[in-house]
Motif scaffolding. Structure first.
Motif, mmCIF file in Angstrom:
data_model
loop_
_atom_site.group_PDB
_atom_site.id
_atom_site.type_symbol
_atom_site.label_atom_id
_atom_site.label_comp_id
_atom_site.label_asym_id
_atom_site.label_seq_id
_atom_site.Cartn_x
_atom_site.Cartn_y
_atom_site.Cartn_z
ATOM 1 N N ARG A 139 0.851 -1.194 0.000
ATOM 2 C CA ARG A 139 0.000 0.000 0.000
ATOM 3 C C ARG A 139 0.884 1.240 0.000
ATOM 4 N NH1 ARG A 139 -5.126 -2.429 1.167
ATOM 5 N NH2 ARG A 139 -4.489 -4.529 0.569
ATOM 6 N N VAL A 140 0.373 2.315 -0.572
ATOM 7 C CA VAL A 140 1.167 3.536 -0.672
ATOM 8 C C VAL A 140 1.457 4.090 0.719
ATOM 9 C CG1 VAL A 140 1.196 5.907 -1.537
ATOM 10 C CG2 VAL A 140 0.231 4.080 -2.931
ATOM 11 N N GLU B 223 0.883 3.891 6.196
ATOM 12 C CA GLU B 223 0.103 4.055 4.963
ATOM 13 C C GLU B 223 -0.565 5.424 5.003
ATOM 14 O OE1 GLU B 223 -2.635 0.748 4.372
ATOM 15 O OE2 GLU B 223 -1.102 -0.602 5.150
ATOM 16 N N GLY B 224 -0.588 6.073 3.829
ATOM 17 C CA GLY B 224 -1.051 7.453 3.775
ATOM 18 C C GLY B 224 -2.439 7.722 4.323
ATOM 19 N N ILE B 225 -3.328 6.741 4.170
ATOM 20 C CA ILE B 225 -4.725 7.024 4.514
ATOM 21 C C ILE B 225 -5.090 6.638 5.947
ATOM 22 C CG2 ILE B 225 -5.618 6.896 2.151
ATOM 23 C CD1 ILE B 225 -6.526 3.980 2.952
ATOM 24 N N ALA C 268 -2.298 9.927 8.045
ATOM 25 C CA ALA C 268 -0.830 9.944 8.028
ATOM 26 C C ALA C 268 -0.314 10.904 6.962
ATOM 27 C CB ALA C 268 -0.302 8.541 7.793
ATOM 28 N N ASN C 269 -0.975 10.936 5.805
ATOM 29 C CA ASN C 269 -0.552 11.847 4.729
ATOM 30 C C ASN C 269 -0.564 13.292 5.185
ATOM 31 O OD1 ASN C 269 0.260 10.441 2.542
ATOM 32 N ND2 ASN C 269 -1.773 10.315 1.602
ATOM 33 N N GLU C 270 -1.671 13.679 5.818
ATOM 34 C CA GLU C 270 -1.797 15.069 6.267
ATOM 35 C C GLU C 270 -0.749 15.369 7.340
ATOM 36 O OE1 GLU C 270 -6.634 15.186 5.558
ATOM 37 O OE2 GLU C 270 -5.829 14.648 7.512
#
Ligand SMILES: O=C(O)CCC(=O)C(=O)O
Ligand SMILES: [Fe+2]
Length: 352
Positions: A183-184, A294-296, A323-325
């Motif tokens: 996963r990204v 993972e980004g989401i 996590a991305n934010e």
């Protein structure tokens, strides 16, 4: 490179510099579910945010060591093997963190240019979680072996996460499910080179920081990595060297683990100084596999019925973001010099 043979090719780590003694854990024992060793692991990541992990004596560890040697070869091929014009083609535009970072691209605490160059391989590229990215030839032609190395290192990271799940009394697989390989995530295999520093002008090469992801699996042969002991102020005289040990990785937790554990696990400040003693005249290479969430996934603490993760106390706030934010916010703060680096976590836990 991190094997005994590699250590025999450089001068020994001197015995007259201040050292931070890290607990030495055994991967073999952790794999065989040794309860004492698992407790030791939890204690080490709460108290220090760091541990040495002896990779010898089991297939999983020995094969990682062997493949790490190949990664060190690639590190040399990308850094000293390519000319600067070629490397500069791979400098990313912020907020992208992957690719090449030339010597002097970042600053030390004193505002001086850093003294290392690095190439960060994007895990998502290697695992085809995103369309293929441009890479210098030594990376491109070794995609398969890089993928194999990352897979093995990730598995060891996962084993550690499973042990931490147990101690935090989270359902098995909780932490691992937030950082899957396919996963990204922005996880990276960072290859670093620290050229020897001129005698009479030796100083910090890589400024004090905490890692922002979840876990980092680090190999190096020459000393240079330093830890600020918990509770001490970031004064020059307080930093201690970590002594690299043949056959061992240095493992450290990053800030994401502090968030998810509600401050129980520790993410400790570290920096890279020059290699001590006779080691100072040698090139220092370092290989850091840095796992990111993972980004989401949400960054709020994993407090749940029955878990050891503490509920919010009066005045505390959970992170209400993905996590991305969170990584974007932290990245921007670091670039603006507003992230006042400090160790985090290590909060007392009554049951232990
Ligand atoms: O080179 C080292 O020993 C440490 C590198 C490091 O701390 C990092 O890449 O985050
Ligand atoms: Fe680091």
């Amino acid at each position: 490179m991190p094997t005994a043979k590699a250590f025999s090719q450089v001068p020994p780590f001197p015995d007259d510099v201040p050292v931070y003694e890290l607990p030495r854990l055994s991967l073999r024992k952790l794999i065989s579910n040794d309860a004492e060793q698992s407790k030791e692991l939890f204690k080490s990541f709460r108290e220090h945010g760091f541990a040495l992990l002896d990779m010898q004596g089991c297939h999983e560890g020995e094969s990682l060591l062997k493949e790490a040697e190949k990664m060190f070869e690639i590190t040399r091929d990308v850094t000293i093997g390519l000319d600067i014009e070629e490397k500069m083609k791979y400098v990313p535009t912020p907020p992208v963190i992957f690719g090449y970072s030339r010597q002097g691209a970042t600053k030390t605490e004193a505002g001086l240019p850093d003294r290392f160059e690095s190439f960060s391989v994007n895990q998502d590229d290697i695992f085809s979680n995103i369309p293929e990215c441009p890479n210098p030839e030594p990376i491109q032609k070794n995609r398969k072996s890089i993928k194999s190395y990352i897979s093995k290192a990730h598995r060891i990271g996962e084993l550690i996460m499973n042990q931490l799940d147990d101690h935090l009394r989270l359902p098995k697989g909780s932490l691992g499910s937030l950082q899957r390989l396919d996963r990204v995530s922005g996880s990276t295999l960072r290859m670093l080179r620290y050229p020897p520093q001129p005698e009479g002008d030796r100083r910090t090469a890589f400024l004090g920081h905490t890692d922002i992801g979840t876990i980092t699996i680090l190999f190096n042969v020459l000393g240079g990595l330093q830890i600020l002991p918990p509770g001490l102020e970031a004064l020059e005289q307080n930093w201690r060297y970590v002594r690299p040990e043949p056959g061992c990785a240095i493992i450290n937790l990053g800030d994401a683990m502090v968030e998810w554990s509600g401050g129980i696990l520790r993410s400790n400040l570290h920096r890279v100084y020059f290699a001590p003693g006779d080691q100072a005249v040698h090139e220092r290479y370092s290989l850091a596999y840095a796992v990111r969430p993972e980004g989401i996934v949400p960054m709020k603490r994993l407090a749940m019925e029955g878990s050891a993760v503490p509920d919010l106390e009066e005045g505390e706030e959970d992170l209400d973001c993905t996590a991305n934010e969170w990584l974007a916010r932290k990245g921007a703060a670091i670039r603006a010099g507003k992230d006042n680096a400090r160790s985090r976590g290590g909060r007392a836990l009554e049951v232990y």
